[in-house]
Design a protein around this motif. Structure first.
Motif, PDB file in Angstrom:
ATOM      1  N   ASP A 127       4.486 -19.160   8.845  1.00 57.95           N
ATOM      2  CA  ASP A 127       5.798 -17.944   8.817  1.00 57.95           C
ATOM      3  C   ASP A 127       7.112 -18.316   8.617  1.00 57.95           C
ATOM      4  N   MET A 128       7.498 -19.425   8.985  1.00 58.18           N
ATOM      5  CA  MET A 128       8.831 -19.958   8.778  1.00 58.18           C
ATOM      6  C   MET A 128       8.770 -20.183   7.298  1.00 58.18           C
ATOM      7  N   LEU A 129       8.102 -20.862   6.934  1.00 55.13           N
ATOM      8  CA  LEU A 129       8.073 -21.355   5.397  1.00 55.13           C
ATOM      9  C   LEU A 129       7.997 -20.155   4.490  1.00 55.13           C
ATOM     10  N   ARG A 130       7.102 -18.947   4.871  1.00 53.79           N
ATOM     11  CA  ARG A 130       7.015 -17.748   4.102  1.00 53.79           C
ATOM     12  C   ARG A 130       8.506 -17.026   3.982  1.00 53.79           C
ATOM     13  N   GLN A 138      20.279 -25.798  -1.810  1.00 49.43           N
ATOM     14  CA  GLN A 138      20.187 -24.411  -1.190  1.00 49.43           C
ATOM     15  C   GLN A 138      18.523 -24.046  -0.478  1.00 49.43           C
ATOM     16  N   THR A 139      17.795 -25.083  -0.898  1.00 52.12           N
ATOM     17  CA  THR A 139      16.422 -25.004  -0.124  1.00 52.12           C
ATOM     18  C   THR A 139      16.509 -25.568   1.287  1.00 52.12           C
ATOM     19  N   VAL A 140      17.559 -26.593   1.082  1.00 47.65           N
ATOM     20  CA  VAL A 140      17.708 -27.282   2.774  1.00 47.65           C
ATOM     21  C   VAL A 140      18.407 -25.833   3.633  1.00 47.65           C
ATOM     22  N   LYS A 141      19.292 -25.195   3.062  1.00 47.25           N
ATOM     23  CA  LYS A 141      19.766 -24.515   3.687  1.00 47.25           C
ATOM     24  C   LYS A 141      19.055 -23.196   4.173  1.00 47.25           C
ATOM     25  N   ALA A 142      18.145 -22.803   3.155  1.00 47.26           N
ATOM     26  CA  ALA A 142      17.072 -21.574   3.416  1.00 47.26           C
ATOM     27  C   ALA A 142      16.172 -22.153   4.547  1.00 47.26           C
ATOM     28  N   LEU A 143      15.783 -23.494   4.702  1.00 45.00           N
ATOM     29  CA  LEU A 143      15.071 -23.796   5.642  1.00 45.00           C
ATOM     30  C   LEU A 143      15.784 -23.901   7.116  1.00 45.00           C
ATOM     31  N   ARG A 144      16.856 -24.232   6.984  1.00 43.26           N
ATOM     32  CA  ARG A 144      17.549 -24.309   8.149  1.00 43.26           C
ATOM     33  C   ARG A 144      18.151 -23.117   8.832  1.00 43.26           C
ATOM     34  N   THR A 145      18.281 -22.196   7.904  1.00 39.45           N
ATOM     35  CA  THR A 145      18.465 -20.710   8.012  1.00 39.45           C
ATOM     36  C   THR A 145      17.114 -20.105   9.164  1.00 39.45           C
ATOM     37  N   VAL A 146      16.028 -20.470   8.869  1.00 38.90           N
ATOM     38  CA  VAL A 146      15.102 -19.930   9.729  1.00 38.90           C
ATOM     39  C   VAL A 146      14.574 -20.741  10.704  1.00 38.90           C
ATOM     40  N   VAL A 199      11.901 -26.360  14.524  1.00 32.07           N
ATOM     41  CA  VAL A 199      12.713 -26.744  15.837  1.00 32.07           C
ATOM     42  C   VAL A 199      11.571 -25.960  17.046  1.00 32.07           C
ATOM     43  N   SER A 200      11.647 -26.649  18.073  1.00 34.15           N
ATOM     44  CA  SER A 200      10.870 -25.979  19.106  1.00 34.15           C
ATOM     45  C   SER A 200       9.472 -25.769  18.896  1.00 34.15           C
ATOM     46  N   ASP A 201       8.754 -26.579  17.979  1.00 32.58           N
ATOM     47  CA  ASP A 201       7.476 -26.301  17.917  1.00 32.58           C
ATOM     48  C   ASP A 201       6.700 -27.000  19.188  1.00 32.58           C
ATOM     49  N   PRO A 202       5.701 -26.313  19.886  1.00 32.51           N
ATOM     50  CA  PRO A 202       5.558 -27.179  21.024  1.00 32.51           C
ATOM     51  C   PRO A 202       4.490 -28.361  20.757  1.00 32.51           C
ATOM     52  N   ASP A 203       3.854 -28.239  19.627  1.00 32.58           N
ATOM     53  CA  ASP A 203       2.897 -29.379  19.141  1.00 32.58           C
ATOM     54  C   ASP A 203       3.640 -30.683  18.467  1.00 32.58           C
ATOM     55  N   MET A 204       4.861 -30.327  18.450  1.00 34.32           N
ATOM     56  CA  MET A 204       5.282 -31.652  17.511  1.00 34.32           C
ATOM     57  C   MET A 204       5.279 -32.892  18.291  1.00 34.32           C
ATOM     58  N   SER A 205       5.215 -34.168  17.425  1.00 30.99           N
ATOM     59  CA  SER A 205       5.125 -35.262  18.084  1.00 30.99           C
ATOM     60  C   SER A 205       6.455 -35.814  18.620  1.00 30.99           C
ATOM     61  N   ARG A 206       6.320 -36.918  19.585  1.00 29.34           N
ATOM     62  CA  ARG A 206       7.558 -37.450  20.002  1.00 29.34           C
ATOM     63  C   ARG A 206       8.572 -37.784  18.854  1.00 29.34           C
ATOM     64  N   ARG A 243      25.185 -26.129   5.385  1.00 29.60           N
ATOM     65  CA  ARG A 243      24.881 -26.312   6.678  1.00 29.60           C
ATOM     66  C   ARG A 243      24.725 -24.837   7.257  1.00 29.60           C
ATOM     67  N   VAL A 244      24.142 -24.794   8.564  1.00 30.75           N
ATOM     68  CA  VAL A 244      24.039 -23.578   9.180  1.00 30.75           C
ATOM     69  C   VAL A 244      24.170 -23.857  10.719  1.00 30.75           C
ATOM     70  N   ALA A 245      24.503 -22.919  11.685  1.00 24.38           N
ATOM     71  CA  ALA A 245      24.557 -23.240  13.057  1.00 24.38           C
ATOM     72  C   ALA A 245      23.045 -23.552  13.472  1.00 24.38           C
ATOM     73  N   PHE A 246      22.838 -24.336  14.366  1.00 22.19           N
ATOM     74  CA  PHE A 246      21.429 -24.794  15.044  1.00 22.19           C
ATOM     75  C   PHE A 246      20.902 -23.622  15.541  1.00 22.19           C
ATOM     76  N   THR A 247      19.456 -23.574  14.995  1.00 24.19           N
ATOM     77  CA  THR A 247      18.667 -22.514  15.421  1.00 24.19           C
ATOM     78  C   THR A 247      17.378 -22.792  15.459  1.00 24.19           C
ATOM     79  N   TRP A 248      16.489 -21.468  16.012  1.00 29.83           N
ATOM     80  CA  TRP A 248      15.135 -22.084  15.787  1.00 29.83           C
ATOM     81  C   TRP A 248      14.498 -20.545  15.329  1.00 29.83           C
ATOM     82  N   TRP A 249      13.052 -20.723  15.137  1.00 34.18           N
ATOM     83  CA  TRP A 249      12.588 -19.719  14.463  1.00 34.18           C
ATOM     84  C   TRP A 249      12.892 -18.365  15.334  1.00 34.18           C
ATOM     85  N   GLU A 250      12.428 -18.107  16.406  1.00 33.27           N
ATOM     86  CA  GLU A 250      12.423 -16.807  17.287  1.00 33.27           C
ATOM     87  C   GLU A 250      13.950 -16.422  17.503  1.00 33.27           C
TER      88      GLU A 250
END
Length: 298
Positions: free
Chosen positions: A169-172, A220-228, A250-257, A286-293
């Motif tokens: 969903d984030m990539l989309r 611009q791709t980096v920025k788009a990814l960071r924005t979501v 960011v904040s994916d519960p399945d993420m590796s250490r 750069r954008v402010a730190f955020t996560w999907w939700e």
């Protein structure tokens, strides 16, 4: 039945009986003192809603940001929610009182992983990072979970690469803001590339091709990814890589250490590599730190 539940049941039954009699217009019901009924209802409501709340989004944030810290500082906004989780773990004999401090450090990770294993979870489901189900069960009778985070299916895909539904969903969303398409060269839940140092072993992490893009388009791709809500960096030959974008949801519960440690770096403006050097992303991208939700709330 425990005394607390027995008392609540008795009170609610009394409220129901009085309301039923009053509605029917029975003589006895008409004689009931309305203030007493209102008072009983208020007491019952207060008893039922007395539980604290734990914001899962903030607990997940702390579970990424806190463990690599050299001290026991807490993540702004998350400390009280982490403390409630730690106190629940302490009550189950999994964490000492000295370590119940609002800092989601390695001791809390280990204690939470033990809780997950006690529920029958293993592998990524017992990585010490709360999932919605384990957190809800931990909070039973102690706290309610707000703003839950779920990854959906972990066998979803994007562009033919395995990811979970949340990452797809984030990539989309990021893809929809660009006039070129995102092409993944590596997905999640894979250890096939030893150069990835374990970052792709869990969920939420992808590598993206920048072939055919100009320098501006890459940023611009980096920025788009960071924005979501991705922690995203352009990897370069100067860093020892072929050009590509590495992105952690960011904040994916399945993420590796290893991947969570990279989010820690991103939170503090670093590059997510072993050098922990400053992020080389130009300020304009750069954008402010955020996560999907959070990004979807606007």
């Amino acid at each position: 039945m425990p005394a607390e539940l027995d008392e609540r049941s008795t009170l609610m039954n009394e409220v129901y009986t009085r309301r039923r009699l009053f509605t029917r217009g029975a003589a006895f019901g008409a004689a009931l003192a309305v203030p007493a009924l209102v008072g009983a209802q208020s007491a019952a409501t207060a008893d039922v809603t007395a539980l604290a709340t734990v914001d899962m989004e903030l607990v997940l944030l702390a579970a990424q940001v806190d463990p690599p810290k050299s001290g026991t500082g807490t993540t702004p906004g998350a400390a009280s929610h982490v403390l409630a989780v730690e106190q629940a773990l302490q009550a189950k004999g999994l964490l000492s009182s000295a370590q119940s401090d609002g800092h989601y450090g390695t001791s809390t990770l280990d204690a939470y992983a033990a809780w997950q294993r006690s529920l029958g979870y293993s592998g990524l489901d017992a990585n010490g990072v709360p999932g919605r189900s384990s957190l809800t069960q931990l909070g039973a009778g102690r706290f309610d979970v707000t703003r839950p985070v779920t990854v959906g299916s972990n066998t979803d895909s994007y562009g033919g690469r395995r990811v979970n539904t949340r990452t797809a969903d984030m990539l989309r969303k990021a893809d929809s803001t660009l006039s070129w398409s995102l092409t993944l060269t590596q997905g999640s839940y894979t250890s096939s590339n030893p150069d990835s140092a374990g970052t792709h072993d869990g969920g939420g992490v992808v590598d993206i091709s920048v072939s055919g893009l100009t320098t501006t388009q890459r940023w611009q791709t980096v920025k788009a990814l960071r924005t979501v809500g991705f922690a995203a960096w352009l990897r370069t030959p100067e860093q020892g890589f072929a050009y590509h974008i590495h992105a952690n949801a960011v904040s994916d519960p399945d993420m590796s250490r290893q991947a969570r440690d990279q989010v820690h770096d991103y939170y503090f403006g670093r590059n997510g590599l072993a050098t922990h050097a400053a992020d080389n992303t130009p300020e304009a991208y750069r954008v402010a730190f955020t996560w999907w939700e959070k990004s979807q709330r606007g």
